[in-house]
Design a protein around this motif. Structure first.
Motif, PDB file in Angstrom:
ATOM      1  N   GLY A 129      37.013  21.900  56.494  1.00 28.13           N
ATOM      2  CA  GLY A 129      36.658  20.794  55.614  1.00 28.13           C
ATOM      3  C   GLY A 129      36.474  21.181  54.161  1.00 28.13           C
ATOM      4  O   GLY A 129      36.264  20.312  53.315  1.00 28.13           O
ATOM      5  N   ILE A 130      36.517  22.463  53.841  1.00 31.85           N
ATOM      6  CA  ILE A 130      36.409  22.913  52.446  1.00 31.85           C
ATOM      7  C   ILE A 130      37.822  22.900  51.861  1.00 31.85           C
ATOM      8  O   ILE A 130      38.721  23.570  52.371  1.00 31.85           O
ATOM      9  N   ASP A 131      38.014  22.148  50.796  1.00 26.89           N
ATOM     10  CA  ASP A 131      39.329  22.037  50.165  1.00 26.89           C
ATOM     11  C   ASP A 131      39.506  23.189  49.179  1.00 26.89           C
ATOM     12  O   ASP A 131      39.071  23.116  48.029  1.00 26.89           O
ATOM     13  N   VAL A 132      40.144  24.257  49.643  1.00 28.67           N
ATOM     14  CA  VAL A 132      40.282  25.447  48.806  1.00 28.67           C
ATOM     15  C   VAL A 132      41.394  25.319  47.766  1.00 28.67           C
ATOM     16  O   VAL A 132      41.678  26.273  47.043  1.00 28.67           O
ATOM     17  N   SER A 133      41.987  24.134  47.654  1.00 28.44           N
ATOM     18  CA  SER A 133      42.959  23.917  46.590  1.00 28.44           C
ATOM     19  C   SER A 133      42.263  23.456  45.306  1.00 28.44           C
ATOM     20  O   SER A 133      42.904  23.345  44.268  1.00 28.44           O
ATOM     21  N   THR A 134      40.958  23.217  45.382  1.00 29.33           N
ATOM     22  CA  THR A 134      40.191  22.795  44.201  1.00 29.33           C
ATOM     23  C   THR A 134      39.330  23.952  43.709  1.00 29.33           C
ATOM     24  O   THR A 134      38.987  24.856  44.487  1.00 29.33           O
ATOM     25  N   PRO A 135      38.947  23.935  42.422  1.00 34.47           N
ATOM     26  CA  PRO A 135      38.041  24.984  41.916  1.00 34.47           C
ATOM     27  C   PRO A 135      36.720  25.008  42.692  1.00 34.47           C
ATOM     28  O   PRO A 135      36.190  26.083  42.970  1.00 34.47           O
ATOM     29  N   GLU A 136      36.211  23.855  43.073  1.00 35.29           N
ATOM     30  CA  GLU A 136      34.957  23.785  43.819  1.00 35.29           C
ATOM     31  C   GLU A 136      35.110  24.414  45.206  1.00 35.29           C
ATOM     32  O   GLU A 136      34.241  25.162  45.664  1.00 35.29           O
ATOM     33  N   GLY A 137      36.216  24.122  45.852  1.00 39.04           N
ATOM     34  CA  GLY A 137      36.481  24.695  47.172  1.00 39.04           C
ATOM     35  C   GLY A 137      36.660  26.198  47.113  1.00 39.04           C
ATOM     36  O   GLY A 137      36.215  26.926  48.013  1.00 39.04           O
ATOM     37  N   ARG A 138      37.316  26.671  46.047  1.00 35.65           N
ATOM     38  CA  ARG A 138      37.490  28.114  45.889  1.00 35.65           C
ATOM     39  C   ARG A 138      36.146  28.798  45.646  1.00 35.65           C
ATOM     40  O   ARG A 138      35.901  29.887  46.152  1.00 35.65           O
ATOM     41  N   ARG A 139      35.255  28.149  44.889  1.00 40.60           N
ATOM     42  CA  ARG A 139      33.911  28.714  44.692  1.00 40.60           C
ATOM     43  C   ARG A 139      33.152  28.773  46.015  1.00 40.60           C
ATOM     44  O   ARG A 139      32.451  29.743  46.296  1.00 40.60           O
ATOM     45  N   ALA A 140      33.280  27.721  46.819  1.00 43.23           N
ATOM     46  CA  ALA A 140      32.616  27.700  48.127  1.00 43.23           C
ATOM     47  C   ALA A 140      33.165  28.822  49.008  1.00 43.23           C
ATOM     48  O   ALA A 140      32.398  29.530  49.675  1.00 43.23           O
ATOM     49  N   ARG A 141      34.488  28.996  49.001  1.00 39.87           N
ATOM     50  CA  ARG A 141      35.094  30.075  49.792  1.00 39.87           C
ATOM     51  C   ARG A 141      34.617  31.436  49.293  1.00 39.87           C
ATOM     52  O   ARG A 141      34.278  32.315  50.086  1.00 39.87           O
ATOM     53  N   LEU A 142      34.562  31.608  47.980  1.00 40.47           N
ATOM     54  CA  LEU A 142      34.085  32.861  47.415  1.00 40.47           C
ATOM     55  C   LEU A 142      32.625  33.116  47.806  1.00 40.47           C
ATOM     56  O   LEU A 142      32.249  34.246  48.140  1.00 40.47           O
ATOM     57  N   ALA A 143      31.801  32.079  47.807  1.00 40.37           N
ATOM     58  CA  ALA A 143      30.409  32.220  48.231  1.00 40.37           C
ATOM     59  C   ALA A 143      30.342  32.677  49.685  1.00 40.37           C
ATOM     60  O   ALA A 143      29.541  33.552  50.040  1.00 40.37           O
ATOM     61  N   PHE A 144      31.176  32.083  50.529  1.00 36.62           N
ATOM     62  CA  PHE A 144      31.198  32.464  51.937  1.00 36.62           C
ATOM     63  C   PHE A 144      31.604  33.933  52.091  1.00 36.62           C
ATOM     64  O   PHE A 144      30.978  34.695  52.825  1.00 36.62           O
ATOM     65  N   LEU A 145      32.668  34.333  51.393  1.00 37.41           N
ATOM     66  CA  LEU A 145      33.135  35.717  51.492  1.00 37.41           C
ATOM     67  C   LEU A 145      32.092  36.696  50.958  1.00 37.41           C
ATOM     68  O   LEU A 145      31.880  37.772  51.544  1.00 37.41           O
ATOM     69  N   ALA A 146      31.418  36.342  49.873  1.00 40.18           N
ATOM     70  CA  ALA A 146      30.349  37.190  49.336  1.00 40.18           C
ATOM     71  C   ALA A 146      29.200  37.292  50.343  1.00 40.18           C
ATOM     72  O   ALA A 146      28.638  38.372  50.556  1.00 40.18           O
ATOM     73  N   ASN A 147      28.870  36.187  50.972  1.00 40.25           N
ATOM     74  CA  ASN A 147      27.817  36.155  51.985  1.00 40.25           C
ATOM     75  C   ASN A 147      28.146  37.121  53.122  1.00 40.25           C
ATOM     76  O   ASN A 147      27.338  37.959  53.505  1.00 40.25           O
ATOM     77  N   GLU A 148      29.346  36.989  53.662  1.00 44.92           N
ATOM     78  CA  GLU A 148      29.734  37.826  54.792  1.00 44.92           C
ATOM     79  C   GLU A 148      29.863  39.288  54.376  1.00 44.92           C
ATOM     80  O   GLU A 148      29.481  40.188  55.128  1.00 44.92           O
ATOM     81  N   GLY A 149      30.390  39.523  53.189  1.00 41.70           N
ATOM     82  CA  GLY A 149      30.509  40.898  52.705  1.00 41.70           C
ATOM     83  C   GLY A 149      29.158  41.560  52.530  1.00 41.70           C
ATOM     84  O   GLY A 149      28.948  42.702  52.967  1.00 41.70           O
ATOM     85  N   ALA A 150      28.214  40.860  51.915  1.00 45.29           N
ATOM     86  CA  ALA A 150      26.871  41.417  51.726  1.00 45.29           C
ATOM     87  C   ALA A 150      26.220  41.706  53.076  1.00 45.29           C
ATOM     88  O   ALA A 150      25.620  42.767  53.285  1.00 45.29           O
ATOM     89  N   PHE A 151      26.361  40.755  53.989  1.00 42.60           N
ATOM     90  CA  PHE A 151      25.773  40.926  55.320  1.00 42.60           C
ATOM     91  C   PHE A 151      26.347  42.160  56.015  1.00 42.60           C
ATOM     92  O   PHE A 151      25.609  42.994  56.551  1.00 42.60           O
ATOM     93  N   MET A 152      27.661  42.285  56.024  1.00 32.69           N
ATOM     94  CA  MET A 152      28.280  43.401  56.731  1.00 32.69           C
ATOM     95  C   MET A 152      27.981  44.742  56.068  1.00 32.69           C
ATOM     96  O   MET A 152      27.708  45.728  56.756  1.00 32.69           O
ATOM     97  N   LEU A 153      28.025  44.777  54.747  1.00 29.88           N
ATOM     98  CA  LEU A 153      27.708  46.023  54.051  1.00 29.88           C
ATOM     99  C   LEU A 153      26.290  46.485  54.367  1.00 29.88           C
ATOM    100  O   LEU A 153      26.048  47.669  54.596  1.00 29.88           O
ATOM    101  N   ARG A 154      25.364  45.536  54.407  1.00 25.94           N
ATOM    102  CA  ARG A 154      23.965  45.866  54.695  1.00 25.94           C
ATOM    103  C   ARG A 154      23.783  46.251  56.167  1.00 25.94           C
ATOM    104  O   ARG A 154      23.148  47.256  56.479  1.00 25.94           O
ATOM    105  N   CYS A 155      24.327  45.460  57.072  1.00 24.80           N
ATOM    106  CA  CYS A 155      24.111  45.694  58.504  1.00 24.80           C
ATOM    107  C   CYS A 155      24.765  46.967  59.010  1.00 24.80           C
ATOM    108  O   CYS A 155      24.218  47.643  59.881  1.00 24.80           O
ATOM    109  N   PHE A 156      25.930  47.299  58.474  1.00 28.41           N
ATOM    110  CA  PHE A 156      26.594  48.513  58.901  1.00 28.41           C
ATOM    111  C   PHE A 156      26.077  49.741  58.150  1.00 28.41           C
ATOM    112  O   PHE A 156      26.503  50.855  58.424  1.00 28.41           O
ATOM    113  N   GLY A 157      25.181  49.508  57.200  1.00 25.69           N
ATOM    114  CA  GLY A 157      24.601  50.617  56.457  1.00 25.69           C
ATOM    115  C   GLY A 157      25.536  51.217  55.430  1.00 25.69           C
ATOM    116  O   GLY A 157      25.298  52.320  54.941  1.00 25.69           O
ATOM    117  N   PHE A 158      26.598  50.494  55.065  1.00 29.81           N
ATOM    118  CA  PHE A 158      27.534  51.005  54.070  1.00 29.81           C
ATOM    119  C   PHE A 158      26.964  50.918  52.659  1.00 29.81           C
ATOM    120  O   PHE A 158      27.413  51.609  51.762  1.00 29.81           O
TER     121      PHE A 158
END
Length: 185
Positions: A129-158
């Motif tokens: 449901g996130i329209d990644v063809s819009t600037p707003e959708g791309r920001r939302a996608r970037l937020a999601f990717l940053a969220n998952e990246g931070a989580f994984m980096l922290r949890c795996f101890g990297f």
């Protein structure tokens, strides 16, 4: 002749998750889970079948719990951005034990391609449901990717992150979501 005693699947899953958290995914064997749960190896096998099926049950339980918390925060029939914001909040609130649990389950995906497909579907659904063809959708996608990246980096101890850094990172992620929502939280 002894009486058959029913196996409590949740207790077995708890024992399996504790093994993964304390000794790593390599320690997860049917025998080790049986010993940790205080039941026979046959009890574990009758409840879950194979080690892969046990891992699938662990992953399913974790995903169900995570999604239930998202639903609790986002409410009934949330808009896609509200659901994504709730996902970020649940991730932010993840404690060390829960992070270790998730990291152990993610590590198990490396050995079982059939579990990887389930994970790929779960992650893809986060952006439904996130329209990644819009600037707003791309920001939302970037937020999601940053969220998952931070989580994984922290949890795996990297990457070591102090609580202050964790809060700052998530303030930035929330800011991206606010921008994706036209400046509204």
């Amino acid at each position: 002749m002894g009486r058959y005693q029913a196996v409590d699947r949740d207790s077995v899953l708890d024992a399996a998750e504790m093994l993964v958290r304390t000794r790593g995914i390599a320690a997860l064997t049917i025998d080790a889970v049986a010993k940790a749960a205080g039941i026979s190896k046959g009890g574990v096998q009758s409840s879950f079948g194979t080690k892969d099926q046990l891992i699938a049950a662990m992953y399913e339980r974790w995903g169900t719990e995570f999604d239930a918390e998202i639903a609790r925060l986002a409410g009934e029939a949330p808009l896609p951005l509200a659901r994504l914001r709730a996902h970020v909040e649940v991730t932010y609130r993840t404690d060390k034990a829960e992070g270790d649990r998730a990291a152990g389950l993610m590590a198990s995906l490396l050995n079982a391609p059939e579990h990887l497909t389930l994970s790929q579907e779960w992650y893809a659904s986060r952006l439904d449901g996130i329209d990644v063809s819009t600037p707003e959708g791309r920001r939302a996608r970037l937020a999601f990717l940053a969220n998952e990246g931070a989580f994984m980096l922290r949890c795996f101890g990297f990457m070591k992150m102090s609580e202050r850094e964790w809060r700052e990172i998530f303030a930035d992620i929330r800011g991206l979501l606010d921008e994706a929502n036209g400046g509204r939280p």
